[in-house]
Design a protein around this motif. Structure first.
Motif, PDB file in Angstrom:
ATOM      1  N   GLY A 173     -16.431  -0.381   7.109  1.00  0.00           N
ATOM      2  CA  GLY A 173     -15.524   0.612   7.688  1.00  0.00           C
ATOM      3  C   GLY A 173     -14.120   0.142   7.998  1.00  0.00           C
ATOM      4  O   GLY A 173     -13.280   0.958   8.376  1.00  0.00           O
ATOM      5  N   PHE A 174     -13.818  -1.158   7.842  1.00  0.00           N
ATOM      6  CA  PHE A 174     -12.432  -1.605   8.051  1.00  0.00           C
ATOM      7  C   PHE A 174     -11.655  -1.278   6.772  1.00  0.00           C
ATOM      8  O   PHE A 174     -11.522  -2.099   5.862  1.00  0.00           O
ATOM      9  CB  PHE A 174     -12.374  -3.117   8.323  1.00  0.00           C
ATOM     10  CG  PHE A 174     -12.647  -3.510   9.744  1.00  0.00           C
ATOM     11  CD1 PHE A 174     -13.309  -2.664  10.613  1.00  0.00           C
ATOM     12  CD2 PHE A 174     -12.228  -4.742  10.241  1.00  0.00           C
ATOM     13  CE1 PHE A 174     -13.572  -3.033  11.930  1.00  0.00           C
ATOM     14  CE2 PHE A 174     -12.471  -5.122  11.555  1.00  0.00           C
ATOM     15  CZ  PHE A 174     -13.149  -4.267  12.403  1.00  0.00           C
ATOM     16  N   ALA A 190      -1.971  -6.324  12.120  1.00  0.00           N
ATOM     17  CA  ALA A 190      -3.073  -7.262  11.867  1.00  0.00           C
ATOM     18  C   ALA A 190      -4.330  -6.466  11.573  1.00  0.00           C
ATOM     19  O   ALA A 190      -4.353  -5.241  11.746  1.00  0.00           O
ATOM     20  CB  ALA A 190      -3.309  -8.117  13.116  1.00  0.00           C
ATOM     21  N   VAL A 191      -5.359  -7.188  11.165  1.00  0.00           N
ATOM     22  CA  VAL A 191      -6.692  -6.592  11.168  1.00  0.00           C
ATOM     23  C   VAL A 191      -7.135  -6.682  12.631  1.00  0.00           C
ATOM     24  O   VAL A 191      -7.066  -7.751  13.243  1.00  0.00           O
ATOM     25  CB  VAL A 191      -7.666  -7.387  10.275  1.00  0.00           C
ATOM     26  CG1 VAL A 191      -9.064  -6.805  10.359  1.00  0.00           C
ATOM     27  CG2 VAL A 191      -7.167  -7.422   8.834  1.00  0.00           C
ATOM     28  N   TYR A 192      -7.532  -5.577  13.191  1.00  0.00           N
ATOM     29  CA  TYR A 192      -7.982  -5.572  14.584  1.00  0.00           C
ATOM     30  C   TYR A 192      -9.491  -5.752  14.628  1.00  0.00           C
ATOM     31  O   TYR A 192     -10.197  -5.457  13.648  1.00  0.00           O
ATOM     32  CB  TYR A 192      -7.601  -4.251  15.260  1.00  0.00           C
ATOM     33  CG  TYR A 192      -6.110  -4.026  15.292  1.00  0.00           C
ATOM     34  CD1 TYR A 192      -5.304  -4.742  16.173  1.00  0.00           C
ATOM     35  CD2 TYR A 192      -5.507  -3.107  14.436  1.00  0.00           C
ATOM     36  CE1 TYR A 192      -3.925  -4.536  16.184  1.00  0.00           C
ATOM     37  CE2 TYR A 192      -4.135  -2.907  14.451  1.00  0.00           C
ATOM     38  CZ  TYR A 192      -3.354  -3.627  15.324  1.00  0.00           C
ATOM     39  OH  TYR A 192      -1.997  -3.444  15.335  1.00  0.00           O
ATOM     40  N   GLY A 213       0.819  -1.207   0.000  1.00  0.00           N
ATOM     41  CA  GLY A 213       0.000   0.000   0.000  1.00  0.00           C
ATOM     42  C   GLY A 213       0.849   1.251   0.000  1.00  0.00           C
ATOM     43  O   GLY A 213       2.077   1.194   0.157  1.00  0.00           O
ATOM     44  N   VAL A 263      -0.149  -1.926   9.617  1.00  0.00           N
ATOM     45  CA  VAL A 263      -0.603  -2.423  10.925  1.00  0.00           C
ATOM     46  C   VAL A 263      -0.257  -3.912  11.041  1.00  0.00           C
ATOM     47  O   VAL A 263      -0.172  -4.606  10.029  1.00  0.00           O
ATOM     48  CB  VAL A 263      -2.138  -2.233  11.128  1.00  0.00           C
ATOM     49  CG1 VAL A 263      -2.486  -0.830  11.561  1.00  0.00           C
ATOM     50  CG2 VAL A 263      -2.918  -2.626   9.873  1.00  0.00           C
ATOM     51  N   PHE A 319       0.484  -6.143   2.155  1.00  0.00           N
ATOM     52  CA  PHE A 319       1.316  -5.481   3.177  1.00  0.00           C
ATOM     53  C   PHE A 319       0.862  -4.037   3.394  1.00  0.00           C
ATOM     54  O   PHE A 319       0.740  -3.260   2.456  1.00  0.00           O
ATOM     55  CB  PHE A 319       2.789  -5.516   2.761  1.00  0.00           C
ATOM     56  CG  PHE A 319       3.484  -6.780   3.198  1.00  0.00           C
ATOM     57  CD1 PHE A 319       3.273  -7.968   2.515  1.00  0.00           C
ATOM     58  CD2 PHE A 319       4.329  -6.790   4.306  1.00  0.00           C
ATOM     59  CE1 PHE A 319       3.898  -9.148   2.923  1.00  0.00           C
ATOM     60  CE2 PHE A 319       4.964  -7.954   4.718  1.00  0.00           C
ATOM     61  CZ  PHE A 319       4.744  -9.138   4.031  1.00  0.00           C
ATOM     62  N   SER A 333       1.338   3.539   2.125  1.00  0.00           N
ATOM     63  CA  SER A 333       2.139   3.816   3.330  1.00  0.00           C
ATOM     64  C   SER A 333       3.456   3.029   3.277  1.00  0.00           C
ATOM     65  O   SER A 333       4.460   3.467   3.838  1.00  0.00           O
ATOM     66  CB  SER A 333       1.345   3.449   4.587  1.00  0.00           C
ATOM     67  OG  SER A 333       0.921   2.100   4.501  1.00  0.00           O
ATOM     68  N   SER A 363      -8.388   3.348  -2.965  1.00  0.00           N
ATOM     69  CA  SER A 363      -7.738   2.200  -2.311  1.00  0.00           C
ATOM     70  C   SER A 363      -7.825   0.925  -3.135  1.00  0.00           C
ATOM     71  O   SER A 363      -7.638  -0.173  -2.615  1.00  0.00           O
ATOM     72  CB  SER A 363      -8.330   1.943  -0.913  1.00  0.00           C
ATOM     73  OG  SER A 363      -7.993   3.005  -0.095  1.00  0.00           O
TER      74      SER A 363
END
Ligand code: ADP
Ligand code: PHD
Length: 448
Positions: free
Chosen positions: A253-254, A223-225, A7, A221, A218, A9, A197
């Protein structure tokens, strides 16, 4: 073979690109690398994609945009300089960008899309040049040449099924393929971008096309929280989640994964692994078809604002044949999509994304619904947030709705609407926009 997407970032600076390089070469299965445009280096920074959109919009308004163009080029130039990539790549990027800025503007959408897509296209060229400068066999591959052909629908773009066969040839390329995310070409040869995105979608398409063993995504973060970490601090990490659960949560919203990115991988049965470029040894989150349910009823809670509801009531609505068709055809005429339709005997509510209507279209829609459907009442409510509570375990646990409703009541959050039923793995609560965070906290603390 693995398809690996990075991504914005992960590609925002030379330092980040070094991490990307080390991740790719540490596993010989990582053969196809999908890249986004350079993203934010810090929270105040601007993504290259946003600079490009602003450049295009100013050009269309005949306003000055030279500074913006230079800012875009400077983003690539600073990465090239930091990594000692030969400077001729920046000359190529400059020429490409200027040609796009001065290209035909008669179709504004296509003009903007072509400029937007150049963010990833030029970044893929830069990343390939960096890999080559490190002595690794790597090549930039153009989506047109590779056959990523997309549909040209009103306000929506998706991959054409025949693209998969053509893209499968990527498997046989020698060396590492560096492929720009976020866009494809129409059958007429024009660039169209996916929604924001959308590089996540490209990665999933390529993974399905080459029948990869894994699609690694990649990001920034570990993980997915179980809840958005920007809303609740230090939330629980999710180790394993099903495609269905993740699809519902990313829709709601994730933002860590685009909600359309799961379908290609899901259909091809390819596990998706969300991982952290800044902490590559962390196992991340695995998205799979089936998981062991060790989580209790709920795996995640997502929320999103910007919705409104149109409540329509009419005595004996249930008896009237064609009521739903007439109601939805009015929305269709205004190009408005709806998200949910909870209903009763004499009433129905349409839940929509509010930014699809301005005050004028809203007034017209309300007037037509009232007059043409002979409705008793049509009431619009603005600024709603939708909260989605998701988990495969809900099917086997009694009382999940009651627990959620009690948690919201205890937090003094008024539930405007509940929708549960069609999906076996989720329930939706609509609350007033200002109560969104309070509601998410209350639900998180109830279930985790
Ligand atoms: N439930 C969640 N778990 C993890 N991250 C989340 C979640 N919900 C929202 N996010 C956000 O998604 C971000 C990663 O997505 P994005 O910014 O699109 O990354 P990239 O630049 O890698 O594409 C995280 O930094 C985080 O702020
Ligand atoms: N660069 C595009 C596409 C994309 O996928 O970006 P990211 O991976 O940074 O979310 C955007 O900003 O929308």
């Amino acid at each position: 073979m693995k398809v690996i997407k990075f991504g914005g970032s992960s590609l925002a600076s030379g330092e980040q690109l070094k991490k990307v390089f080390n991740i790719v070469i540490s596993d010989s299965e990582r053969k196809i690398v999908v890249v986004s445009a350079p993203g934010k280096r810090n929270s105040d920074d601007i993504k290259v994609t946003d600079l490009l959109i602003a450049t295009a919009e100013r050009q269309l308004r005949n306003e000055k945009n030279e500074e913006l163009i230079e800012e875009v080029i400077a983003r690539y130039a600073s990465i090239a300089e930091e990594l000692s990539i030969p400077a001729d790549i920046i000359t190529t990027i400059r020429e490409d960008l200027l040609a796009l800025v001065h290209a035909d503007q008669s179709d504004e959408k296509r003009y903007i899309d072509a400029l937007k897509a150049s963010g990833e296209d030029n970044n893929a060229k830069l990343v390939a040049a960096f890999f080559q400068s490190q002595g690794v066999e790597a090549e930039y591959v153009c989506p047109k040449q590779a056959g990523l052909i997309v549909t040209d629908e009103e306000g929506y773009t998706s991959v054409l099924p025949e693209s998969y066969e053509r893209l499968s040839a990527l498997r046989d390329r020698k060396g590492i393929v560096v492929f720009p995310g976020f866009f494809g070409y129409t059958e007429d040869g024009d660039v169209l971008t996916f929604s924001r995105s959308g590089s996540d979608i490209t990665g999933s398409i390529l993974a399905a096309a080459v029948k990869a063993d894994f699609y690694e995504n990649f990001t920034d973060v570990d993980a997915v929280y179980s809840v958005n970490p920007n809303v609740v601090s230090n939330p629980k990490e999710i180790r394993e989640i099903t495609y269905r659960e993740m699809r519902e949560l990313s829709y709601a919203g994730f933002t860590v994964l685009h909600d359309e990115a799961l379908i290609p991988a899901f259909r091809a049965g390819i596990p998706v692994n969300i991982r952290n470029t800044n902490n590559p040894t962390a196992p991340g989150t695995l998205i799979v078809n089936k998981r062991n349910n060790t989580n209790g009823p709920v795996i995640g809670i997502a929320s999103d604002k910007g919705f409104c509801s149109i409540y329509i009531s009419k005595y004996l609505m249930n008896r009237e044949v064609g009521f739903g068709r007439k109601m939805l055809s009015i929305l269709e005429e205004y190009g408005v999509a709806y998200e949910h339709t909870p209903s009763g005997i004499d009433d129905v509510t349409l839940i929509l994304r509010q930014d699809q209507m301005n005050a004028e279209t809203e007034e017209k829609i309300v007037q037509r619904l009232t007059e043409e459907l002979h409705a008793d009442e049509v009431i619009v409510e603005h600024n709603l947030a939708l909260i989605m509570v998701v988990g495969e375990g809900m099917r086997h646990n009694v009382g999940t709705t009651a627990r959620a409703a009690k948690a919201l009541a205890d937090a003094k959050v008024n539930i405007e609407m509940i929708n549960q039923g069609s999906s076996e793995v989720s329930m939706m609560f609509a609350v007033k926009g200002e109560s969104e965070d309070k509601a998410v906290h209350a639900l998180y603390h109830e279930f985790f």
